[in-house]
Design a protein around this motif. Structure first.
Motif, PDB file in Angstrom:
ATOM      1  N   ILE A   1       0.841  -1.203   0.000  1.00  0.00           N
ATOM      2  CA  ILE A   1       0.000   0.000   0.000  1.00  0.00           C
ATOM      3  C   ILE A   1       0.874   1.250   0.000  1.00  0.00           C
ATOM      4  O   ILE A   1       0.640   2.185  -0.773  1.00  0.00           O
ATOM      5  N   GLN A   2       1.899   1.263   0.858  1.00  0.00           N
ATOM      6  CA  GLN A   2       2.765   2.440   0.973  1.00  0.00           C
ATOM      7  C   GLN A   2       3.544   2.706  -0.311  1.00  0.00           C
ATOM      8  O   GLN A   2       3.634   3.852  -0.761  1.00  0.00           O
TER       9      GLN A   2
ATOM     10  N   VAL B   1       3.024   6.200  -2.792  1.00  0.00           N
ATOM     11  CA  VAL B   1       4.081   7.159  -3.132  1.00  0.00           C
ATOM     12  C   VAL B   1       3.975   7.602  -4.590  1.00  0.00           C
ATOM     13  O   VAL B   1       4.293   8.741  -4.921  1.00  0.00           O
ATOM     14  N   VAL B   2       3.527   6.720  -5.471  1.00  0.00           N
ATOM     15  CA  VAL B   2       3.407   7.052  -6.898  1.00  0.00           C
ATOM     16  C   VAL B   2       1.949   7.306  -7.314  1.00  0.00           C
ATOM     17  O   VAL B   2       1.629   7.316  -8.502  1.00  0.00           O
ATOM     18  N   GLY B   3       1.079   7.495  -6.324  1.00  0.00           N
ATOM     19  CA  GLY B   3      -0.290   7.898  -6.614  1.00  0.00           C
ATOM     20  C   GLY B   3      -1.276   6.794  -6.915  1.00  0.00           C
ATOM     21  O   GLY B   3      -2.332   7.049  -7.502  1.00  0.00           O
TER      22      GLY B   3
ATOM     23  N   ASP C   1       4.789   2.284 -15.694  1.00  0.00           N
ATOM     24  CA  ASP C   1       6.163   2.066 -15.229  1.00  0.00           C
ATOM     25  C   ASP C   1       6.289   2.373 -13.740  1.00  0.00           C
ATOM     26  O   ASP C   1       6.899   1.612 -12.987  1.00  0.00           O
ATOM     27  N   ALA C   2       5.712   3.499 -13.317  1.00  0.00           N
ATOM     28  CA  ALA C   2       5.818   3.898 -11.910  1.00  0.00           C
ATOM     29  C   ALA C   2       5.167   2.878 -10.987  1.00  0.00           C
ATOM     30  O   ALA C   2       5.720   2.533  -9.932  1.00  0.00           O
TER      31      ALA C   2
ATOM     32  N   ALA D   1       7.015   0.415  -8.272  1.00  0.00           N
ATOM     33  CA  ALA D   1       6.585   0.406  -6.873  1.00  0.00           C
ATOM     34  C   ALA D   1       6.321  -1.021  -6.394  1.00  0.00           C
ATOM     35  O   ALA D   1       6.709  -1.388  -5.280  1.00  0.00           O
ATOM     36  N   LEU D   2       5.671  -1.834  -7.228  1.00  0.00           N
ATOM     37  CA  LEU D   2       5.435  -3.234  -6.869  1.00  0.00           C
ATOM     38  C   LEU D   2       6.753  -3.970  -6.671  1.00  0.00           C
ATOM     39  O   LEU D   2       6.893  -4.770  -5.737  1.00  0.00           O
TER      40      LEU D   2
END
Length: 145
Positions: free
Chosen positions: A83-84, A88-90, A123-124, A128-129
């Motif tokens: 989740i965090q 961070v990337v919306g 990509d973002a 993040a994953l």
């Protein structure tokens, strides 16, 4: 009827685990995740996302054993860091309940905003994953038949 979604806010963020077969730390992982995200399951036409295993209260060992994956590595994340990292990337994670005959704990992990799944994995969001995941050896590796 819409595909059910897991209420992630009702889960313990540092206890609940999402498991994906394969190594998300290798070169080219982002592209592989994006390709996998785009595949649709005709049984769940309204659900997008990555194929994962999840069961409330399940341990990493239990999920890995259930999967019987041929992959040498497994990637997993606890719900909280997932989740965090996406926030961070919306984005936010959306976990669709998409069981199969062989995998009753199969889910589809999507990313979205305001509860609406994004049709592609940006990509973002893919990065993040990857950042939220830990890669481990698969002790229950099963060779392909």
């Amino acid at each position: 009827m819409p595909t059910p979604v897991v209420d992630l806010k009702a889960l313990s963020p540092l206890m609940e685990i999402v498991l994906r077969a394969g190594d998300v730390s290798i070169a080219g992982a982002r592209g592989s995740l994006q390709t996998a995200y785009a595949k649709r399951d005709p049984s769940y036409p309204d659900a997008v996302g990555l194929s994962v295993l999840f069961r409330r209260g399940a341990t990493l060992d239990e999920l890995a054993r259930e999967g019987l994956f041929p992959h040498r590595k497994l990637s997993f994340s606890f719900i909280g860091p997932l989740i965090q990292a996406l926030a961070v990337v919306g984005y936010e994670p959306i976990l669709y309940v998409t069981p199969t005959p062989d995998l009753p704990d199969h889910h589809s992990l999507a990313v979205g905003r305001s509860g609406q799944a994004h049709p592609t994995l940006t990509d973002a969001a893919a990065d993040a994953l990857i950042r939220a995941s830990t890669v481990v050896d698969n002790p229950y590796r099963q060779p392909n038949p």
